[in-house]
Design a protein around this motif. Structure first.
Motif, PDB file in Angstrom:
ATOM      1  N   ALA A 218       0.822  -1.208   0.000  1.00 10.99           N
ATOM      2  CA  ALA A 218       0.000   0.000   0.000  1.00 10.99           C
ATOM      3  C   ALA A 218       0.856   1.259   0.000  1.00 10.99           C
ATOM      4  O   ALA A 218       0.533   2.243  -0.684  1.00 10.99           O
ATOM      5  CB  ALA A 218      -0.932  -0.015   1.213  1.00 10.99           C
ATOM      6  N   VAL A 219       1.939   1.245   0.732  1.00 15.12           N
ATOM      7  CA  VAL A 219       2.802   2.429   0.789  1.00 15.12           C
ATOM      8  C   VAL A 219       3.477   2.667  -0.552  1.00 15.12           C
ATOM      9  O   VAL A 219       3.519   3.806  -1.051  1.00 15.12           O
ATOM     10  CB  VAL A 219       3.844   2.280   1.916  1.00 15.12           C
ATOM     11  N   LEU A 220       4.015   1.633  -1.169  1.00 17.29           N
ATOM     12  CA  LEU A 220       4.708   1.832  -2.444  1.00 17.29           C
ATOM     13  C   LEU A 220       3.740   2.215  -3.555  1.00 17.29           C
ATOM     14  O   LEU A 220       4.135   2.865  -4.529  1.00 17.29           O
ATOM     15  CB  LEU A 220       5.495   0.585  -2.817  1.00 17.29           C
ATOM     16  N   GLN A 221       2.477   1.840  -3.417  1.00 14.22           N
ATOM     17  CA  GLN A 221       1.472   2.318  -4.378  1.00 14.22           C
ATOM     18  C   GLN A 221       1.175   3.805  -4.193  1.00 14.22           C
ATOM     19  O   GLN A 221       0.553   4.424  -5.060  1.00 14.22           O
ATOM     20  CB  GLN A 221       0.174   1.525  -4.201  1.00 14.22           C
ATOM     21  N   SER A 222       1.620   4.370  -3.073  1.00 15.63           N
ATOM     22  CA  SER A 222       1.268   5.755  -2.719  1.00 15.63           C
ATOM     23  C   SER A 222       2.407   6.744  -2.943  1.00 15.63           C
ATOM     24  O   SER A 222       2.301   7.909  -2.538  1.00 15.63           O
ATOM     25  CB  SER A 222       0.830   5.801  -1.246  1.00 15.63           C
ATOM     26  N   LEU A 223       3.501   6.308  -3.572  1.00 22.05           N
ATOM     27  CA  LEU A 223       4.623   7.217  -3.810  1.00 22.05           C
ATOM     28  C   LEU A 223       4.208   8.367  -4.726  1.00 22.05           C
ATOM     29  O   LEU A 223       3.387   8.198  -5.624  1.00 22.05           O
ATOM     30  CB  LEU A 223       5.779   6.462  -4.466  1.00 22.05           C
ATOM     31  N   ARG A 224       4.801   9.534  -4.483  1.00 17.94           N
ATOM     32  CA  ARG A 224       4.580  10.668  -5.380  1.00 17.94           C
ATOM     33  C   ARG A 224       5.863  11.482  -5.431  1.00 17.94           C
ATOM     34  O   ARG A 224       6.636  11.525  -4.467  1.00 17.94           O
ATOM     35  CB  ARG A 224       3.421  11.541  -4.903  1.00 17.94           C
ATOM     36  N   GLU A 225       6.093  12.121  -6.550  1.00 21.95           N
ATOM     37  CA  GLU A 225       7.280  12.956  -6.697  1.00 21.95           C
ATOM     38  C   GLU A 225       7.229  14.105  -5.688  1.00 21.95           C
ATOM     39  O   GLU A 225       6.188  14.720  -5.470  1.00 21.95           O
ATOM     40  CB  GLU A 225       7.381  13.507  -8.119  1.00 21.95           C
ATOM     41  N   GLY A 226       8.373  14.399  -5.066  1.00 27.32           N
ATOM     42  CA  GLY A 226       8.453  15.448  -4.073  1.00 27.32           C
ATOM     43  C   GLY A 226       8.176  14.988  -2.656  1.00 27.32           C
ATOM     44  O   GLY A 226       8.360  15.757  -1.700  1.00 27.32           O
ATOM     45  N   MET A 227       7.755  13.751  -2.478  1.00 27.15           N
ATOM     46  CA  MET A 227       7.509  13.217  -1.142  1.00 27.15           C
ATOM     47  C   MET A 227       8.803  13.241  -0.332  1.00 27.15           C
ATOM     48  O   MET A 227       9.870  12.890  -0.825  1.00 27.15           O
ATOM     49  CB  MET A 227       6.984  11.779  -1.256  1.00 27.15           C
ATOM     50  N   THR A 228       8.715  13.664   0.930  1.00 33.12           N
ATOM     51  CA  THR A 228       9.879  13.633   1.809  1.00 33.12           C
ATOM     52  C   THR A 228       9.955  12.291   2.527  1.00 33.12           C
ATOM     53  O   THR A 228       8.979  11.530   2.566  1.00 33.12           O
ATOM     54  CB  THR A 228       9.817  14.742   2.858  1.00 33.12           C
ATOM     55  N   ARG A 229      11.114  12.034   3.116  1.00 29.78           N
ATOM     56  CA  ARG A 229      11.255  10.781   3.871  1.00 29.78           C
ATOM     57  C   ARG A 229      10.310  10.750   5.062  1.00 29.78           C
ATOM     58  O   ARG A 229       9.746   9.706   5.390  1.00 29.78           O
ATOM     59  CB  ARG A 229      12.699  10.590   4.331  1.00 29.78           C
ATOM     60  N   ASN A 230      10.131  11.886   5.728  1.00 32.44           N
ATOM     61  CA  ASN A 230       9.210  11.908   6.862  1.00 32.44           C
ATOM     62  C   ASN A 230       7.782  11.611   6.428  1.00 32.44           C
ATOM     63  O   ASN A 230       7.033  10.937   7.142  1.00 32.44           O
ATOM     64  CB  ASN A 230       9.270  13.248   7.587  1.00 32.44           C
TER      65      ASN A 230
END
Length: 425
Positions: A218-230
């Motif tokens: 679920a998390v890897l499906q939610s990646l987006r450009e500009g996302m920070t590590r936090n």
């Protein structure tokens, strides 16, 4: 086949089968993301039903095994501080503080407890605590209570094993108040019991691993450009909570993935970045620990080649993990693949051991590391996590946990098939 960033991770989150009762695990959790919860995470639901906790009969058999090992290792008792070994033998889950709450398990005789007086009622709420609870008021010394128990058992001049996670100030206080006793390591007893997992323990670890894979999808499906590590880490924590556990994972992007435990430098996700995530959760106290490495967008040929070599090293470790083989042989098998693949010598790129024991603690005895000649035995559980870390570029780590069986190692999870396919279908 290469796929675009937009299409990547459009996969259905697999439902985790099984009946679960879930407990918490402290970890690398950084909640507080300002992002709204993405649909792949908001659609998660906790698994239904109830996991089978460790039975009273199994805990009784653990105590009896501990007593046999004490006799074999010339120990008259073992001292258990609040923590995982105390929970393992007694079922008492207690936060360690500056006040001693501890158990003394003698080789012969009933277990004794030393407890702050104001905590006695709470301690007695746990089943099977027994009758010998020695309390101390705030102005009194808990070490005198330990001394009284040992004297009552006739072993005040005996050999007392101290489990490895006991705090030094507790040992030091006992040493001063029980000067006739000889204090030694309890590892032959605690590790001797805990290294070999029962069928019930393996089932709980399987549940934890299943949930972790569901959260990771679920998390890897939610990646987006500009996302920070936090933000990434916060989504991990949210996914685990949605599944009914307190778990977590930390993510590293791009060149930050070349440090096995990550960099503190701010870094937002960009097209073409390697994404390395590592973490887990627990079920009834039993842990998972999984790492996945993929790319946000289209992988380069170099990223593919390094990932493929890493997967071969993980396969080599898995094949080497045979009953009777030395722990160090598993590390050597993975390291040989990586060094012969051009990433050597020795620890230059593969900078850590290939694996650690796992169970109630995320890292516990014994370890798959050079110099450890302990033979593998059925029931042992380990992480299998070689790594290749190229400073200034990226790192790749694949981590799946395994248990040793009579026929070789069995993974709790299905390995990643490819750099752009982090989960087996």
């Amino acid at each position: 086949m290469s796929i675009s960033r937009r299409d990547f991770f459009r996969r259905t989150t697999a439902a985790t089968a099984g009946a679960l009762t879930l407990t918490t695990m402290p970890g690398c959790v950084h909640p507080g993301t300002s992002l709204s919860v993405p649909e792949p995470i908001s659609s998660l639901d906790p698994p239904t039903g109830k996991a089978e906790p460790i039975s009273d009969d199994e805990r009784h058999s653990r105590v009896e095994k501990a007593r046999r090992l004490m006799i074999e290792n010339d120990l008259d008792a073992i001292f258990l501080d609040a923590g995982s070994s105390l929970f393992y033998f007694t079922g008492v889950r207690w936060h360690a503080s500056e006040r001693m709450l501890a158990a003394v398990l003698p080789a012969r005789g009933e277990i004794g407890w030393v407890c702050p007086a104001f905590e006695e009622q709470r301690l007695r709420e746990f089943p099977g605590v027994g009758d010998d609870v020695r309390t101390w008021q705030e102005h009194e010394s808990p070490y005198r209570r330990v001394a009284q128990f040992l004297s009552h058992q006739g072993i005040a001049g005996g050999r007392i094993g101290v489990e490895e996670r006991a705090r030094f100030f507790l040992y030091d206080g006992m040493r001063q108040l029980v000067p006739a006793a000889e204090f030694a390591s309890a590892d032959p007893v605690t590790a001797g019991c805990r290294m070999i997992k029962s069928a019930a323990e393996l089932a709980l670890m399987q549940h934890a691993n299943d949930i972790t894979i569901t959260a990771y999808r679920a998390v890897l499906q939610s990646l987006r450009e500009g996302m920070t590590r936090n933000e990434f880490n916060g989504l991990c924590a949210t996914a685990f909570r949605a599944l009914g556990v307190e778990g977590g994972a930390f993510g590293q992007f791009g060149e930050g993935s070349a440090l096995p435990h990550g960099s503190s430098k701010p870094r937002a996700l960009r097209e073409g970045d390697v994404v390395l995530m590592d973490g887990g959760c627990s079920v009834e106290g039993y842990r998972s620990d999984i790492s996945r490495t993929t790319v946000f967008g289209r992988p380069s040929q170099r990223q593919r080649d390094v990932w493929d070599l890493e997967r071969k090293a993980q396969d080599a470790a898995l094949a080497a993990a045979q009953p009777g083989a030395a722990c160090e042989d598993v590390d050597a098998a993975a390291r040989k693949v990586i060094v012969e693949g051009g990433f050597g010598p020795d620890y230059e790129y593969f900078t850590h051991r290939v694996g650690h024991g796992i169970g109630l603690d995320g890292h516990e005895w014994t370890y798959l590391v050079r110099g450890n000649k302990t033979p593998l035995a059925p029931g042992m559980c380990f992480s299998n996590e070689p790594g290749i870390y190229i400073q200034g570029e990226f790192g790749v780590r694949l981590e799946d946990c395994m248990t040793i069986t009579e026929d070789g190692a069995r993974l709790f999870t299905r390995q990643s098939p490819a750099i752009d396919e982090p989960f087996a279908s």
